[in-house]
Enzyme design. Structure first.
Site, PDB file in Angstrom:
ATOM      1  N   GLU A   1       2.613  -2.789 -21.333  1.00  0.00           N
ATOM      2  CA  GLU A   1       3.515  -2.103 -22.265  1.00  0.00           C
ATOM      3  C   GLU A   1       2.845  -1.764 -23.592  1.00  0.00           C
ATOM      4  OE1 GLU A   1       4.387  -4.698 -20.456  1.00  0.00           O
ATOM      5  OE2 GLU A   1       6.279  -4.280 -19.429  1.00  0.00           O
TER       6      GLU A   1
ATOM      7  N   PHE B   1      17.384 -14.488 -17.457  1.00  0.00           N
ATOM      8  CA  PHE B   1      16.044 -14.132 -17.007  1.00  0.00           C
ATOM      9  C   PHE B   1      15.563 -12.868 -17.721  1.00  0.00           C
ATOM     10  CE2 PHE B   1      13.269 -11.825 -13.962  1.00  0.00           C
ATOM     11  CZ  PHE B   1      12.179 -12.674 -14.069  1.00  0.00           C
ATOM     12  N   GLN B   2      14.390 -12.903 -18.223  1.00  0.00           N
ATOM     13  CA  GLN B   2      13.784 -11.808 -18.988  1.00  0.00           C
ATOM     14  C   GLN B   2      14.649 -11.364 -20.162  1.00  0.00           C
ATOM     15  OE1 GLN B   2      12.291  -8.743 -16.247  1.00  0.00           O
ATOM     16  NE2 GLN B   2      10.354  -9.852 -16.184  1.00  0.00           N
TER      17      GLN B   2
ATOM     18  N   LYS C   1      21.753  -3.511 -19.436  1.00  0.00           N
ATOM     19  CA  LYS C   1      21.779  -2.866 -18.129  1.00  0.00           C
ATOM     20  C   LYS C   1      23.178  -2.356 -17.750  1.00  0.00           C
ATOM     21  CE  LYS C   1      19.810  -3.477 -13.518  1.00  0.00           C
ATOM     22  NZ  LYS C   1      19.171  -4.423 -12.589  1.00  0.00           N
TER      23      LYS C   1
ATOM     24  N   MET D   1     -17.920  -6.418 -36.495  1.00  0.00           N
ATOM     25  CA  MET D   1     -17.351  -6.578 -37.825  1.00  0.00           C
ATOM     26  C   MET D   1     -17.080  -8.051 -38.112  1.00  0.00           C
ATOM     27  SD  MET D   1     -16.824  -4.749 -40.422  1.00  0.00           S
ATOM     28  CE  MET D   1     -16.304  -3.044 -40.348  1.00  0.00           C
TER      29      MET D   1
END
Lengths: 190, 591
Positions: B52, B114-115, B164, B485
């Site tokens: 993502e 969940f999630q 959802k 760096m």
């Protein structure tokens, strides 16, 4: 980020830079929607600003607008930052620095009041003294038994502080305070 | 237009009504209804990323290279948390980004389902605004508002979190409002600058003896018109101009008045001009700490004019004398007009002397490096890449580190929106997905990610995306086997103790490219470099170019932390001892 909140245009508006820490009272008009208070508080904690007092309640029900009053401390540069950062929040309609408004109108401070409920327990002379002092401070007794009083006191923060300090040796049990509510003096609104 | 449809359909409809043609995303349980709509429609292309974060940076690359908002679609929980870096990146660089995230159904919110995660809570500080939509009848309005907030004023990322059950529910869809700026209740950014202040600015500029224009990403964000006006302003005034990392390309690098980038790794002439000027015009930049160095010694003798659309940028770190709140394009339009209309009498002698002084600083040649015929110098690699790509339509993205600074120093940008880099947040792993985003928007262009060997591994999985969608992005890795760096700072700050900045066990980038279905090259000798770059350009596939460069080269010039603009460490002075003592005890705690 609203046009009406931008400082009045003046070339070279920052004549001098002060690093003195000042206390300011800010008044915010915000949409009363979920998360709006979290946005305000998160901004203060995330950017390391101080909150001395914060009160919030819906004030215009039909428009779902809440008014948040924040007392904060910082250098003038920080206070200006706080004001602009708050103004950047999308649900914030308006940010007003009441302290600046009062100073511009040659007033010492905006009108500020808070309410405290002060519970004092004790018997005998101490109990009488607490009642006498409550009277002197124009506090109202809103609950009592032979062993306690609950005072309701309204006033400026300094008055509440003083009252609480005096009640300490007289059997102070607990205090609940609302924090500061404030408006500008005079006929105009925000 | 109003009609009944499901929440998932509304998402697609709203995106189309907002003119979106591409979204970057990754499916999951809580966005399946939206994905079910995606497969049943045409006109909206979905680019399936491999992580993502890649979707977020690709959307940023798309946005930065087109001037349109980037759109990402992710699922709840880990999908949303993986977006946090990209959102924060877009927040700091003011990139318009609309992220749509799925959420567990409303009745499960707060149950540790969940999630599930508190997406609006987590993303509150790293978005311009976010919404959790609990009622399908609010969805269309919120989606349109999201685009308005993301793209107007100072642009930034927004999140719309959609449970959802709301995606499944049926409600009334409403099209976008024709003039959202006029109807929004509380959010009304000021676009037009105050005329009195602009006039005062012109007067101040006209009287300047040692002026400088200091420009930033705000000019690019304001659009091509603003960049054109900036160029006009420079030719009208004859002022020297420098820019931040984010603003490169707004004024062409080949332009006569160009001083190069300023700041920590900016040119000597740009920083000295900033330090010694008497009037500074800051246009769409924000006095970032990479720019100012020590603020109490920052340009001590100048009157400062600051043009910015965000009032909170004014006086945040540096006090300015004359703030102008407004969109850069609008303010510059007025400024150019007023300058033209008023018979400006400049002190030409003073201006000429100023340029003589600047030419003296230029002669210091602060970007010089020792050429080498055995190993490829990283600066040389960028110079060759520039020479061999400058006549094409080229978009350059970078990761973060030494290679990024060398790219900024040695690649000349002539046009805005062709330079995609993570400035504010400094996100390693930004470059490859950003190049993918740019390539999706510009299929015929050459999109090169100038990368480091460490950074590229942070989002290397997006090679797979590039291969799947036939996006021939070119990853030009300056491979020195170090986090260059980090190592440079360890040399400056920590007695050359190189704690974990050497990457042992680097992958074989050629084989890695092949494993993904791309093409890999390796080049080790300066004499082979041009041929390798030309080969890389010619391949119509994603390429990993493993360009082996001098391992221990450091990036100069540099303003060490806690130092002022006139205390730069120049390449010819940067011996071991100077490097070891460059930063004072106070400077060590700075980043």
């Amino acid at each position: 980020m609203n046009a009406q909140n931008v400082d009045a245009p003046s070339a070279y508006f920052l004549a001098e830079v002060s690093n003195e820490v000042e206390t300011h009272t800010l008044s915010l008009l915000v949409d009363n929607e979920p998360g709006v208070l979290a946005r305000v508080i998160g901004l203060f904690s995330g950017r390391g600003y101080n909150i001395d007092s914060l009160t919030v309640s819906e004030t215009e029900h039909e428009k779902h607008l809440s008014r948040i009053t924040i007392v904060t401390t910082g250098t003038p540069m920080i206070i200006q930052q706080i004001r602009h950062q708050l103004d950047r929040l999308v649900p914030v309609h308006r940010v007003t620095d009441l302290t600046v408004r009062a100073l511009r109108a040659n007033q010492d401070k905006p009108l500020e009041r808070e309410l405290a409920l002060v519970k004092v327990a004790g018997t005998g002379e101490k109990r009488l003294e607490a009642l006498r002092l409550g009277d002197a401070f124009r506090a109202t007794v809103i609950d009592a038994t032979t062993e306690h009083f609950v005072f309701e006191i309204t006033g400026r923060t300094s008055k509440i502080e003083q009252f609480i300090a005096i009640m300490k040796p007289l059997g102070l049990v607990e205090v609940s305070r609302t924090g500061v509510a404030a408006v500008q003096r005079g006929p105009e609104g925000l | 237009m109003t009609r009944e449809m499901t929440g998932a359909e509304m998402v697609i409809q709203a995106l189309k009504d907002q003119g979106v043609d591409t979204i970057f995303g990754y499916p999951g349980g809580a966005v399946l209804p939206i994905y079910d709509e995606i497969i049943q429609q045409e006109g909206l292309e979905h680019i399936l990323v491999r992580h993502e974060q890649g979707a977020g940076h690709a959307a940023e690359g798309y946005a930065r290279s087109t001037g349109k908002p980037g759109v990402a679609l992710v699922t709840s929980g880990p999908g949303a948390t993986n977006m946090v870096t990209a959102l924060t990146d877009a927040m700091l660089d003011s990139i318009p980004l609309v992220c749509i995230s799925g959420q567990v159904p409303t009745h499960l919110i707060g149950n540790d389902a969940f999630q599930e995660c508190d997406t609006v809570g987590i993303t509150r500080p790293c978005t311009k605004h976010n919404w959790l939509v609990r009622d399908v009848d609010d969805l269309a309005r919120v989606l349109h508002e999201a685009f308005y907030v993301a793209t107007s004023g100072r642009p930034g990322p927004v999140v719309v979190d959609i449970p959802k059950d709301v995606q499944f529910a049926t409600g009334t869809y409403q099209g976008p409002t024709p003039n959202p700026a006029a109807v929004h209740k509380s959010y009304r950014p000021q676009v037009k600058g105050d005329a009195v202040s602009i006039r005062a600015a012109v007067e101040l500029m006209a009287a300047a003896r040692k002026p400088v224009l200091y420009t930033g990403g705000g000019v690019v964000n304001s659009g091509p018109q603003a960049c054109q006006l900036l160029r006009e302003l420079v030719s009208l005034t004859g002022f020297p101009i420098t820019s931040t990392l984010m603003g490169l390309g707004a004024y062409p690098a080949s332009g006569e008045n160009w001083l190069g980038m300023l700041g920590m790794h900016g040119t000597y002439e740009a920083n000295m001009t900033m330090h010694d000027c008497d009037v500074m015009v800051c246009i769409g930049a924000r006095f970032d700490d990479r720019i100012t160095g020590r603020t109490d010694a920052f340009s001590p003798n100048s009157r400062k004019i600051h043009i910015d659309i965000d009032p909170s940028s004014i006086n945040k770190t540096v006090n300015v004398d004359l703030p102008i709140i407004g969109d850069v394009g609008h303010v510059l339009e007025d400024m150019v007009r007023i300058w033209r209309a008023s018979a400006v009498k400049r002190d030409e002698t003073a201006l000429k002397d100023w340029w003589t002084q600047i030419d003296g600083w230029r002669a210091r040649n602060s970007l010089a490096y020792k050429p080498n015929s055995d190993v490829i110098m990283p600066q040389y690699a960028i110079q060759r890449l520039y020479e061999l790509t400058r006549h094409r339509k080229t978009f350059i993205s970078t990761e973060v580190g030494q290679h990024q600074m060398w790219a900024a120093q040695f690649y000349g940008f002539e046009e805005p929106n062709h330079w995609l880099t993570s400035g504010g947040l400094g996100t390693m792993g930004y470059g490859l997905p950003a190049a993918i985003g740019a390539q999706v928007a510009h299929r015929d262009a050459l999109c090169v990610d100038i990368a480091g060997d460490a950074s590229i591994l942070m989002n290397i999985q997006e090679m797979s995306t590039a291969v799947q969608f036939g996006l021939p992005v070119k990853v030009f890795i300056l491979n020195n086997q170090y986090m260059g760096m980090v190592r440079q700072w360890q040399q400056l700050l920590h007695g050359n103790r190189l704690s974990h900045s050497y990457t042992d066990s680097l992958p074989d980038f050629v084989k890695l490219a092949e494993a993904y279905g791309g093409v890999g090259f390796r080049v080790e000798k300066p004499g082979d470099l041009d041929g390798a770059i030309e080969e890389m350009i010619a391949v119509d596939k994603p390429v990993l170019m493993d360009c082996r460069v001098a391992n221990l080269t450091n990036c100069f010039p540099m303003i060490p932390s806690g130092k002022a603009h006139n205390e730069m460490l120049l390449p010819d002075e940067a011996n071991d001892e100077a490097v070891a003592n460059a930063i004072s005890a106070e400077g060590k705690s700075l980043v």
